[in-house]
Write an enzyme that holds these catalytic residues in place. Structure first.
Site, PDB file in Angstrom:
ATOM      1  N   HIS A  97       0.862  -1.192   0.000  1.00 40.87           N
ATOM      2  CA  HIS A  97       0.000   0.000   0.000  1.00 40.87           C
ATOM      3  C   HIS A  97       0.891   1.232   0.000  1.00 40.87           C
ATOM      4  O   HIS A  97       1.950   1.243   0.601  1.00 40.87           O
ATOM      5  CB  HIS A  97      -0.896   0.005   1.256  1.00 40.87           C
ATOM      6  CG  HIS A  97      -2.079   0.895   1.115  1.00 40.87           C
ATOM      7  ND1 HIS A  97      -2.008   2.244   1.335  1.00 40.87           N
ATOM      8  CD2 HIS A  97      -3.353   0.625   0.727  1.00 40.87           C
ATOM      9  CE1 HIS A  97      -3.199   2.769   1.118  1.00 40.87           C
ATOM     10  NE2 HIS A  97      -4.039   1.821   0.741  1.00 40.87           N
ATOM     11  N   ASP A 155      -7.856  -5.445  -0.019  1.00 44.32           N
ATOM     12  CA  ASP A 155      -8.300  -6.288  -1.140  1.00 44.32           C
ATOM     13  C   ASP A 155      -7.905  -7.749  -1.001  1.00 44.32           C
ATOM     14  O   ASP A 155      -8.325  -8.581  -1.807  1.00 44.32           O
ATOM     15  CB  ASP A 155      -7.701  -5.744  -2.443  1.00 44.32           C
ATOM     16  CG  ASP A 155      -8.275  -4.385  -2.768  1.00 44.32           C
ATOM     17  OD1 ASP A 155      -7.503  -3.455  -3.034  1.00 44.32           O
ATOM     18  OD2 ASP A 155      -9.508  -4.250  -2.705  1.00 44.32           O
TER      19      ASP A 155
HETATM   20  C1  SDX Z   1      -6.194  -0.007  -2.887  1.00 41.87           C
HETATM   21  O1  SDX Z   1      -4.454   4.523  -2.082  1.00 41.87           O
HETATM   22  C2  SDX Z   1      -5.400   3.919  -1.441  1.00 41.87           C
HETATM   23  O2  SDX Z   1      -5.831   4.310  -0.365  1.00 41.87           O
HETATM   24  C3  SDX Z   1      -5.976   2.700  -2.207  1.00 41.87           C
HETATM   25  C4  SDX Z   1      -6.971   1.861  -1.420  1.00 41.87           C
HETATM   26  C5  SDX Z   1      -8.257   2.618  -1.143  1.00 41.87           C
HETATM   27  O3  SDX Z   1      -8.970   2.235  -0.207  1.00 41.87           O
HETATM   28  O4  SDX Z   1      -8.580   3.535  -1.969  1.00 41.87           O
HETATM   29  O5  SDX Z   1      -6.398   1.449  -0.176  1.00 41.87           O
HETATM   30  C6  SDX Z   1      -7.366   0.617  -2.212  1.00 41.87           C
HETATM   31  O6  SDX Z   1      -5.918   0.317  -4.012  1.00 41.87           O
HETATM   32  C7  SDX Z   1      -5.321  -0.985  -2.127  1.00 41.87           C
HETATM   33  C8  SDX Z   1      -4.068  -1.431  -2.938  1.00 41.87           C
HETATM   34  C9  SDX Z   1      -4.536  -2.540  -3.861  1.00 41.87           C
HETATM   35  N1  SDX Z   1      -3.468  -2.888  -4.842  1.00 41.87           N
HETATM   36  C10 SDX Z   1      -2.822  -4.060  -4.780  1.00 41.87           C
HETATM   37  O7  SDX Z   1      -2.984  -4.900  -3.894  1.00 41.87           O
HETATM   38  C11 SDX Z   1      -1.899  -4.307  -5.963  1.00 41.87           C
HETATM   39  C12 SDX Z   1      -0.554  -4.844  -5.465  1.00 41.87           C
HETATM   40  N2  SDX Z   1       0.171  -3.803  -4.724  1.00 41.87           N
HETATM   41  C13 SDX Z   1       0.871  -2.858  -5.455  1.00 41.87           C
HETATM   42  O8  SDX Z   1       0.984  -2.846  -6.789  1.00 41.87           O
HETATM   43  C14 SDX Z   1       1.512  -1.740  -4.685  1.00 41.87           C
HETATM   44  O9  SDX Z   1       1.841  -2.202  -3.441  1.00 41.87           O
HETATM   45  C15 SDX Z   1       0.670  -0.491  -4.555  1.00 41.87           C
HETATM   46  C16 SDX Z   1       0.245  -0.014  -5.909  1.00 41.87           C
HETATM   47  C17 SDX Z   1      -0.526  -0.801  -3.729  1.00 41.87           C
HETATM   48  C18 SDX Z   1       1.489   0.569  -3.888  1.00 41.87           C
HETATM   49  O10 SDX Z   1       2.513   0.864  -4.729  1.00 41.87           O
HETATM   50  P1  SDX Z   1       3.580   2.027  -4.396  1.00 41.87           P
HETATM   51  O11 SDX Z   1       3.260   2.712  -3.126  1.00 41.87           O
HETATM   52  O12 SDX Z   1       3.746   2.861  -5.606  1.00 41.87           O
HETATM   53  O13 SDX Z   1       4.858   1.214  -4.081  1.00 41.87           O
HETATM   54  P2  SDX Z   1       5.819   0.643  -5.164  1.00 41.87           P
HETATM   55  O14 SDX Z   1       5.037   0.103  -6.310  1.00 41.87           O
HETATM   56  O15 SDX Z   1       6.865   1.662  -5.447  1.00 41.87           O
HETATM   57  O16 SDX Z   1       6.437  -0.597  -4.345  1.00 41.87           O
HETATM   58  C19 SDX Z   1       7.490  -0.374  -3.426  1.00 41.87           C
HETATM   59  C20 SDX Z   1       8.366  -1.604  -3.574  1.00 41.87           C
HETATM   60  C21 SDX Z   1       8.737  -1.893  -5.016  1.00 41.87           C
HETATM   61  O17 SDX Z   1       9.986  -2.551  -4.972  1.00 41.87           O
HETATM   62  P3  SDX Z   1      11.315  -1.713  -5.408  1.00 41.87           P
HETATM   63  O18 SDX Z   1      11.027  -1.110  -6.780  1.00 41.87           O
HETATM   64  O19 SDX Z   1      11.446  -0.650  -4.345  1.00 41.87           O
HETATM   65  O20 SDX Z   1      12.415  -2.702  -5.412  1.00 41.87           O
HETATM   66  O21 SDX Z   1       7.617  -2.767  -3.146  1.00 41.87           O
HETATM   67  C22 SDX Z   1       7.446  -3.663  -4.235  1.00 41.87           C
HETATM   68  C23 SDX Z   1       7.713  -2.877  -5.508  1.00 41.87           C
HETATM   69  O22 SDX Z   1       8.221  -3.739  -6.521  1.00 41.87           O
HETATM   70  N3  SDX Z   1       6.061  -4.105  -4.184  1.00 41.87           N
HETATM   71  C24 SDX Z   1       5.648  -5.363  -4.316  1.00 41.87           C
HETATM   72  C25 SDX Z   1       4.251  -5.305  -4.137  1.00 41.87           C
HETATM   73  N4  SDX Z   1       3.873  -4.055  -3.930  1.00 41.87           N
HETATM   74  C26 SDX Z   1       4.997  -3.311  -3.962  1.00 41.87           C
HETATM   75  N5  SDX Z   1       6.301  -6.506  -4.564  1.00 41.87           N
HETATM   76  C27 SDX Z   1       5.543  -7.621  -4.635  1.00 41.87           C
HETATM   77  N6  SDX Z   1       4.191  -7.667  -4.455  1.00 41.87           N
HETATM   78  C28 SDX Z   1       3.535  -6.524  -4.211  1.00 41.87           C
HETATM   79  N7  SDX Z   1       2.207  -6.560  -4.039  1.00 41.87           N
END
Ligand code: SDX
Length: 427
Positions: A305, A362
């Protein structure tokens, strides 16, 4: 003089005021930055940018705190109803019994759709994704309510907000009915908001539909957990669309479109599909490695998140609700065991611990919704149904702000500098 920060730009020092909220990080007011320095800030994912002032929802990502108008989400999920929480978000205070009854009565009497809207569904293929239908039908609502789209009129804003909150369950249920080839079921004013939705979704004209109280309660709680969440991507979309003066139905349709993405509200559908792909717990290590592999686009859906760097408090409630629904329906789902095991393994894996990746709202919701009988394609439509109250509350807060102006970000331009046109014969 309040707190200030100094910025040295090109040898000249500028002071920028620090603004304090009631809780949470202070903000540096840089509204004069460009005029004074000729420079923009640069923050593409808005990871360090406050886009607005709001009194609706507060999240502390490190502490796993989520407050709606100051009330913790755990207390609302335990003690409140979605209608009561909706009233709280819209009006700022918990309602009295009379205020709640009046609000519920108002919402109940706006649940029907204009009969012409049924024709919109017939233009879709039966296998259209419900979110495609939601985008289309909600956007089309603005063609039916010319009597309430003067957004400068608080009464118009109020009736539009009530219509949107009231009609989303009817629209979502109809999208499901259309996909399974069953007739639309009209609202029943004797039922609760959530009971009415369950009957419109799973009831058929051929027989009585009995709302199961435990399922109604679980569904209502899921709606509470999804009601609002600060300035997330879809809420920011609604605010930006609303800042141009677009009508509320168009703004909510824009929010639905944004929520559909798998990185956002589409994650609940993606998370259950991921659990189905993983199948049994013995396959989990393989997928954990894939999630850690930079060359593999696979991510653990339902994990991570932007704000929560500790547990998502909604996931805690969601996990508890799984067991309640399983007990009520006397069902179980091996995917729940897989989900529990996946969570346990991930939370002990250095990669996830270091990157602070925990289950979010989720991760478990799909297991509950699947047990209740919803197909995975309906999961994000349910998220949109519940988030509509947050979207309209945020939209109202923005439009009623006297200082409100159209949102128009700038950019860091990296394209070609000016050059003269070359006639085709000389290229
Ligand atoms: C919702 O914003 C809100 O409030 C949203 C929400 C709401 O109520 O409105 O809470 C609802 O959207 C919840 C989130 C649902 N999405 C997912 O579950 C999809 C999977 N998660 C992600 O794609 C990710 O974690 C995000 C999009 C939720 C957050 O992404 P960020 O904050 O932009 O973080 P990032 O993508 O930069 O990740 C940081 C690091 C990265 O690694 P590095 O590049 O630093 O090496 O963490 C890794 C990412 O690769 N990473 C994951 C991961 N999520 C982040 N690695 C594996 N699995 C994951 N799920």
């Amino acid at each position: 003089m309040g707190d200030q920060v100094k910025l040295n730009a090109g040898g000249t020092e500028f002071d920028y005021p620090v603004l304090k909220g009631s809780v949470g990080p202070d903000v540096i007011d840089i509204r004069k930055l460009y005029a004074q320095t000729g420079k923009f800030t640069y923050d593409p994912g808005f990871t360090s940018t406050a886009s607005c002032e709001s009194a609706l929802t507060y999240i502390d990502g490190d502490e796993g705190v989520l407050l709606h108008r100051g009330y913790p989400i755990g207390q609302l999920a335990e003690n409140s109803s979605f209608m009561e929480t909706s009233y709280l978000l819209l009006n700022g205070e918990l309602p009295s019994a009379d205020e709640l009854a009046t609000f519920e009565n108002t919402i109940t009497r706006h649940t029907m759709l204009h009969e012409q809207l049924a024709n919109f569904y017939r233009g879709f293929r039966r296998d259209a994704h419900p979110m495609a239908i939601m985008c289309g039908v909600v956007g089309a609502l603005s063609a039916f309510y010319h009597d309430s789209t003067d957004i400068s009129d608080p009464e118009h804003r109020k009736i539009s907000s009530h219509r949107l909150i009231a009609k989303m369950p009817t629209i979502a249920a109809a999208a499901y009915k259309y996909s399974v080839g069953q007739p639309f079921v009209y609202p029943d004013n004797k039922l609760s908001y959530t009971g009415n939705f369950l009957r419109m979704t799973f009831g058929v004209p051929a027989e009585e539909y009995e709302v199961v109280p435990a399922v109604e309660k679980a569904m209502d709680r899921i709606f509470i957990l999804h009601a609002d969440h600060e300035q997330n991507a879809s809420t920011s979309t609604v605010r930006l669309a609303g800042s141009s003066g677009a009508n509320p139905f168009a703004c909510i349709a824009a929010g639905i479109a944004c929520l559909w993405g798998p990185a956002h509200g589409g994650a609940n559908e993606a998370a259950l599909n991921m659990l189905k792909e993983i199948g049994t717990p013995d396959k989990i290590p393989h997928y954990i490695e894939r999630a850690k592999d930079k060359n593999d686009p696979f991510r653990l859906m339902g994990f991570g998140h932007r704000v929560y760097k500790n547990y998502d408090p909604r996931a805690t409630v969601m996990q508890k609700t799984v067991r309640e629904v399983f007990d009520a329906l006397k069902v179980t789902d091996p995917l729940f065991e897989t989900a529990l095991r996946l969570e346990e393994i991930a939370l002990n894996d250095p990669y996830f611990v270091e990157k602070k990746l925990f289950p979010n709202v989720d991760f478990y919701s799909g297991i509950i919704l699947s047990a209740i009988g919803f197909p995975t394609t309906m999961f994000t439509a349910l998220f949109a149904l519940a988030r509509t109250v947050g979207w309209v509350a945020q939209w109202n807060e923005m439009i009623s702000d006297p200082g409100q102006k159209i949102g128009r970000p700038r950019q860091l331009y990296t394209g070609p500098t000016q050059r003269d046109f070359v006639p085709i014969g000389q290229r």
